[in-house]
Design a protein around this motif. Structure first.
Motif, short mmCIF file in Angstrom:
data_model
loop_
_atom_site.label_atom_id
_atom_site.label_comp_id
_atom_site.label_asym_id
_atom_site.label_seq_id
_atom_site.Cartn_x
_atom_site.Cartn_y
_atom_site.Cartn_z
N HIS A 92 2.31 13.83 6.62
CA HIS A 92 2.77 12.96 5.47
C HIS A 92 4.36 12.89 5.39
CE1 HIS A 92 3.58 11.17 1.06
NE2 HIS A 92 2.50 10.91 1.42
N ASP A 150 -4.69 5.85 3.89
CA ASP A 150 -4.39 7.32 3.64
C ASP A 150 -3.24 7.41 2.76
OD1 ASP A 150 -2.59 6.75 5.21
OD2 ASP A 150 -3.13 7.95 6.83
N ASP A 151 -2.98 8.74 2.40
CA ASP A 151 -1.97 9.20 1.38
C ASP A 151 -0.59 8.50 2.18
OD1 ASP A 151 -3.56 10.47 -0.31
OD2 ASP A 151 -2.70 12.33 -0.07
N ILE A 152 -0.60 8.52 3.31
CA ILE A 152 0.38 8.12 3.97
C ILE A 152 0.78 6.45 3.72
CG2 ILE A 152 1.72 7.71 6.30
CD1 ILE A 152 0.45 10.46 7.11
N GLY A 153 -0.39 5.88 4.00
CA GLY A 153 -0.38 4.38 3.94
C GLY A 153 -0.10 4.08 2.49
N TYR A 183 11.25 13.36 -2.37
CA TYR A 183 11.93 13.46 -1.33
C TYR A 183 12.26 14.73 -0.68
CZ TYR A 183 14.68 11.29 2.47
OH TYR A 183 15.26 10.92 3.66
N LYS A 214 -8.66 12.30 1.95
CA LYS A 214 -7.55 12.03 3.01
C LYS A 214 -7.95 11.87 4.44
CE LYS A 214 -4.44 15.44 0.92
NZ LYS A 214 -3.93 16.73 1.04
N LEU A 236 6.67 11.27 -6.31
CA LEU A 236 7.08 11.13 -5.00
C LEU A 236 8.09 11.68 -4.71
CD1 LEU A 236 6.03 9.72 -2.58
CD2 LEU A 236 7.21 7.68 -2.99
N THR A 245 6.97 9.89 6.20
CA THR A 245 7.70 9.23 4.99
C THR A 245 8.85 10.04 4.35
OG1 THR A 245 6.22 10.52 3.29
CG2 THR A 245 5.22 8.52 4.24
N ARG A 252 10.17 9.59 10.30
CA ARG A 252 11.11 8.72 9.71
C ARG A 252 12.45 9.34 9.85
NH1 ARG A 252 10.89 5.07 5.22
NH2 ARG A 252 12.88 5.19 4.23
N THR A 273 1.94 5.90 0.11
CA THR A 273 3.31 6.24 0.20
C THR A 273 4.20 5.08 0.68
OG1 THR A 273 2.73 8.66 -0.13
CG2 THR A 273 5.11 7.93 0.64
N LEU A 274 3.52 4.64 1.93
CA LEU A 274 4.53 3.64 2.72
C LEU A 274 4.51 2.22 1.68
CD1 LEU A 274 3.47 4.32 6.29
CD2 LEU A 274 5.67 4.80 5.11
N ALA A 329 11.46 1.90 -2.38
CA ALA A 329 12.07 2.95 -3.10
C ALA A 329 12.40 4.04 -2.30
CB ALA A 329 10.91 3.47 -4.12
N ILE A 330 11.88 4.42 -1.08
CA ILE A 330 12.17 5.38 -0.44
C ILE A 330 13.68 5.12 0.18
CG2 ILE A 330 11.69 7.05 1.59
CD1 ILE A 330 8.79 6.73 0.85
N ASP A 331 13.65 3.99 0.78
CA ASP A 331 14.95 3.46 1.28
C ASP A 331 16.04 3.48 0.34
OD1 ASP A 331 13.55 2.82 3.47
OD2 ASP A 331 13.18 0.65 3.17
N PHE A 340 16.51 5.35 -2.15
CA PHE A 340 16.84 6.90 -2.73
C PHE A 340 17.73 7.42 -1.27
CE2 PHE A 340 16.32 11.32 -2.01
CZ PHE A 340 16.14 11.87 -3.35
N ARG A 389 2.68 5.51 14.03
CA ARG A 389 3.90 5.74 13.14
C ARG A 389 4.84 6.54 13.98
NH1 ARG A 389 -0.34 6.62 8.46
NH2 ARG A 389 -0.25 4.63 7.72
N VAL A 417 11.56 10.20 -6.13
CA VAL A 417 11.76 8.89 -5.67
C VAL A 417 11.33 7.89 -6.43
CG1 VAL A 417 11.40 7.22 -3.84
CG2 VAL A 417 11.94 9.56 -3.18
N GLU A 418 10.01 8.37 -6.87
CA GLU A 418 9.33 7.48 -8.11
C GLU A 418 8.26 8.43 -8.83
OE1 GLU A 418 7.93 3.08 -7.54
OE2 GLU A 418 8.27 4.07 -5.63
N LEU A 458 3.53 13.97 -2.24
CA LEU A 458 3.16 13.79 -3.47
C LEU A 458 3.04 15.13 -4.21
CD1 LEU A 458 0.51 10.92 -2.42
CD2 LEU A 458 2.78 10.50 -4.08
N HIS A 498 5.52 2.57 -0.97
CA HIS A 498 6.86 2.46 -1.77
C HIS A 498 8.02 2.66 -0.83
CE1 HIS A 498 4.37 3.75 -5.45
NE2 HIS A 498 3.65 4.34 -4.63
N ALA A 499 7.96 2.27 0.28
CA ALA A 499 8.97 2.03 1.18
C ALA A 499 10.06 1.93 0.72
CB ALA A 499 8.60 1.27 2.63
#
Ligand code: SF4
Lengths: 203, 477
Positions: B156, A175-178, B30, A113, B28, B160, B56, A180-181, A186-188, A190, B53, B19-20, B164, A183-184
């Motif tokens: 995280h 990183d994990d965040i990078g 939410y 991480k 993933l 986002t 969100r 996960t992003l 998919a998040i949008d 959702f 960043r 989410v996935e 996870l 999948h932006a």
């Protein structure tokens, strides 16, 4: 996160097993508000004497190891508390790779991480690398994540294994965040769906 | 069409938030609500800043200060401890920079993060709720999936709005029948931990069910869910019902009007389906639960108040025997001592486990017209400014003050020994908090966990007492 591709640098020998996170950074230094600055307290109980002066016997207080970027140790490195301050302290000191026969689980995760590569190699290999490290400044090791090899000063290449997903993340500095992003979309999607169904969750 | 497999409350909330699913089975997930406080967030905001960043969903985030702050008048003149002040100022700078809603120290809604979430109507059924704090499990009382996370995960979620996560296993704890006179939610959860142990819930999310749980008000349900983490569980939860819905109707920020009705329709679908499968089930008979007191240095070391300090020599397991010896030595106890003979130096009524208006009413009912015993320091620390205001409107502060209790400002206070409220070495406390670890309330402090009624009675008597003998019957009306 800084990508990790190939690292050539000075390796410090720390011939101990069960180096726990309390040794890596003692609890009294966890009050800080930033991730930065923990390097000063890395191995504080070993590095400093009670009066606060440097202990010249400890490897990281010796030349050239003050500039070490790789640490070589023995079994079960990073055991104990889950504090993320342990990898933060290593990184802040300048260490980006730890080589040991085995690692504690949480520490191992926390390394990835934070852009640190933990390399697992058999005990006898670690002993040989430790000999190399003891040769000092002329004995630089190369850790090549792309080719998954450690290159000794004599040119010998030692292969190592690493989880493919984690290797991908490190090589690309994700990183994990990078990750996960990525999948932006998919998040949008959702959120759009949820906002329609449960509008009270959105201001 | 084939019948859908019966699902648990946990399954339903989980499914609604995936989410996935990644190839290795990690989801993933939410996150609907992210609560934050001053201690576990500075590095997370720093990380955001370094990576350029933003947060969100500021509208799904709420910040408050609770851990580090003083609970006396000194908070009005500025925080004196430099490290605490820096942590609070850092949070204030971060919420401004990132646009996160924030409840400042001197706002009347300020309080312990796990008290204010439900109280304000931010924590709702069916939500996923996280906070960089292990007692986030409290919010499961609303019928939500709520759990604590680390600092990297805080970052995280900020970046986002997801985490996870690997799915947890389902466990159900059924508390059947009715609680006996003088026994409370705190006694239920202490008895459960005594039964299953501090690792009894590892890898599981616990759903609490049964008549005795249904009969609890929301404060009691929060007390039970709060200590799920002390049983090693990832989270604790209770299915939402009319009690939950009525509670939410009265909150300032809960959904209103048509939004409430729409939400209600979804909330009613949440309870576990008949026939839903639990990986593990534990049953307790509520009427067998007596008022509980911990005697050791983890919450599993608990006994009914009628008990005596256990003898390590009677423990067959070598490692456990050694641990018991250490605990007795630290706690300054001798085998065979009656728990009712233990004198207390400090009584602390507060913390995210037991600092709600119902808890303060229970304490006031016991102490009304009585006096705190000579030499005992007794304090009540409301969980939030709103709890404090309500208690004052009901005149409870007067009853408590007249008895000799300190009436303080909202915060974590003596729950954790991080702010000025601490035990001194060797002091013995009756505490309504959740952790009796060595040094938790201050280095060398000796903590006994009890319910608010038991703590109040101990303050009056100067030693632990069985609240069932002590409580005026009319107080229960
Ligand atoms: S009251 Fe205690 S347990 Fe609760 S959030 Fe504060 S410190 Fe943590």
């Amino acid at each position: 996160m800084k990508p990790f591709t190939t690292l050539t640098g000075i390796a410090a020998p720390l011939p101990r097993a069960n180096v726990d996170t309390d040794q890596i950074i003692p609890a009294r230094f966890l009050k800080a508000i930033t991730r930065a600055g923990f390097g000063r307290h890395l191995f504080a109980n070993f590095r400093y004497r009670e009066d606060g002066s440097e202990n010249p016997d400890f490897v990281l207080n010796q030349e050239p190891y003050r500039r070490a970027e790789i640490l070589i140790a023995f079994e079960n490195f990073g055991c104990g508390s889950s504090r993320e301050h342990a990898p933060w302290a290593l990184l802040d000191f300048g260490i980006r790779c730890v080589i040991a026969p085995s690692f504690a689980d949480i520490f191992h995760n926390n390394c990835f991480k934070n852009g640190i590569l933990p390399v697992k190699l058999p005990r006898e290999v670690c002993e040989r690398l430790m000999e190399d490290a003891r040769m000092g400044g002329n004995a630089r090791l190369t850790v090549d994540l792309e080719r998954q090899v450690v290159v000794r000063p004599n040119g010998e290449e030692i292969p190592f294994e690493v989880d493919p997903l984690r290797r991908h993340l490190l090589l690309n500095g994700l990183d994990d965040i990078g990750q996960t992003l990525q999948h932006a979309a998919a998040i949008d999607a959702f959120e759009a769906k949820q906002r329609a169904a449960q509008p009270w969750l959105y201001a | 069409m084939p019948e859908r497999k019966p699902r648990t409350l946990f399954d339903k909330i989980w499914d609604a938030h995936v989410v996935e699913t990644l190839p290795d089975g990690t989801a993933l997930l939410y996150i609907d609500l992210h609560l934050t406080h001053e201690v576990t967030t500075p590095q997370a905001f720093d990380g955001l800043r370094a990576a350029g960043r933003r947060v969100r969903r500021p509208d799904a985030t709420l910040a408050v200060v609770d851990h580090n702050i003083a609970t006396d008048e000194s908070r009005r003149t500025g925080i004196t401890d430099p490290e605490s002040r820096l942590q609070v100022e850092t949070l204030e700078r971060n919420v401004r920079e990132f646009g996160v809603p924030y409840i400042p120290l001197l706002d009347e809604r300020q309080g312990i993060v796990h008290v204010i979430g439900p109280e304000l109507g931010r924590s709702l059924p069916g939500m996923t709720i996280v906070c960089g704090d292990s007692h986030t499990s409290t919010h499961g009382a609303m019928g939500a999936l709520a759990f604590g996370i680390g600092t990297s995960e805080v970052e995280h979620v900020l970046a986002t709005q997801t985490l996870l996560q690997k799915p947890a296993r389902n466990m159900r704890v059924l508390v059947e029948g009715n609680l006996a006179f003088g026994c409370t939610a705190k006694d239920i959860i202490l008895a459960i931990i005594g039964r299953i142990g501090t690792a009894g819930g590892t890898g599981h999310v616990i759903e609490y069910a049964g008549d005795a749980i249904r009969a609890l008000d929301m404060a009691g349900r929060m007390t039970v869910c709060n200590m799920s983490i002390e049983a090693g569980a990832r989270a604790g939860m209770i299915a939402p019902d009319e009690t939950t819905f009525e509670y939410i109707r009265r909150t300032p920020l809960g959904p209103k009007g048509e939004a409430f009705e729409r939400a209600l329709a979804w909330w009613r679908t949440l309870p576990s389906d008949p026939g839903a499968r639990f990986d593990r089930e534990v049953r307790l008979a509520a009427h067998e639960i007596a008022p509980q007191v911990t005697w050791g240095t983890n919450p599993e070391a608990v006994l009914p108040i009628t008990g005596t300090v256990p003898d390590p020599e009677e423990e067959p397991d070598e490692a456990k025997r050694a641990q018991m010896r250490r605990m007795l030595e630290y706690m300054g106890l001798t085998p065979g001592q009656r728990l009712t003979d233990l004198k207390v130096d400090v009584v602390f009524i507060g913390s995210c486990t037991n600092s709600r208006i119902e808890d303060i009413r229970a304490a006031a009912a016991i102490v009304k017209g009585r006096k705190v015993a000579e030499g005992v320091r007794a304090m009540v620390v409301p969980g939030s400014g709103l709890v404090k205001k309500q208690a004052e409107a009901e005149g409870l502060d007067r009853i408590l003050r007249e008895a000799g209790f300190e009436w303080r400002e909202a915060g974590c206070s003596m729950c954790l020994g991080m702010n000025p409220d601490k035990l001194r070495p060797g002091q013995r406390s009756a505490s309504t908090s959740n952790r009796n670890f060595e040094g938790r309330q201050g280095p060398g402090g000796r903590t006994h966990l009890v319910s608010p009624a038991m703590a109040a009675a101990a303050a009056i008597a100067g030693h632990f007492v069985d609240v069932r003998d002590y409580q005026p019957r009319e107080a229960l009306a």
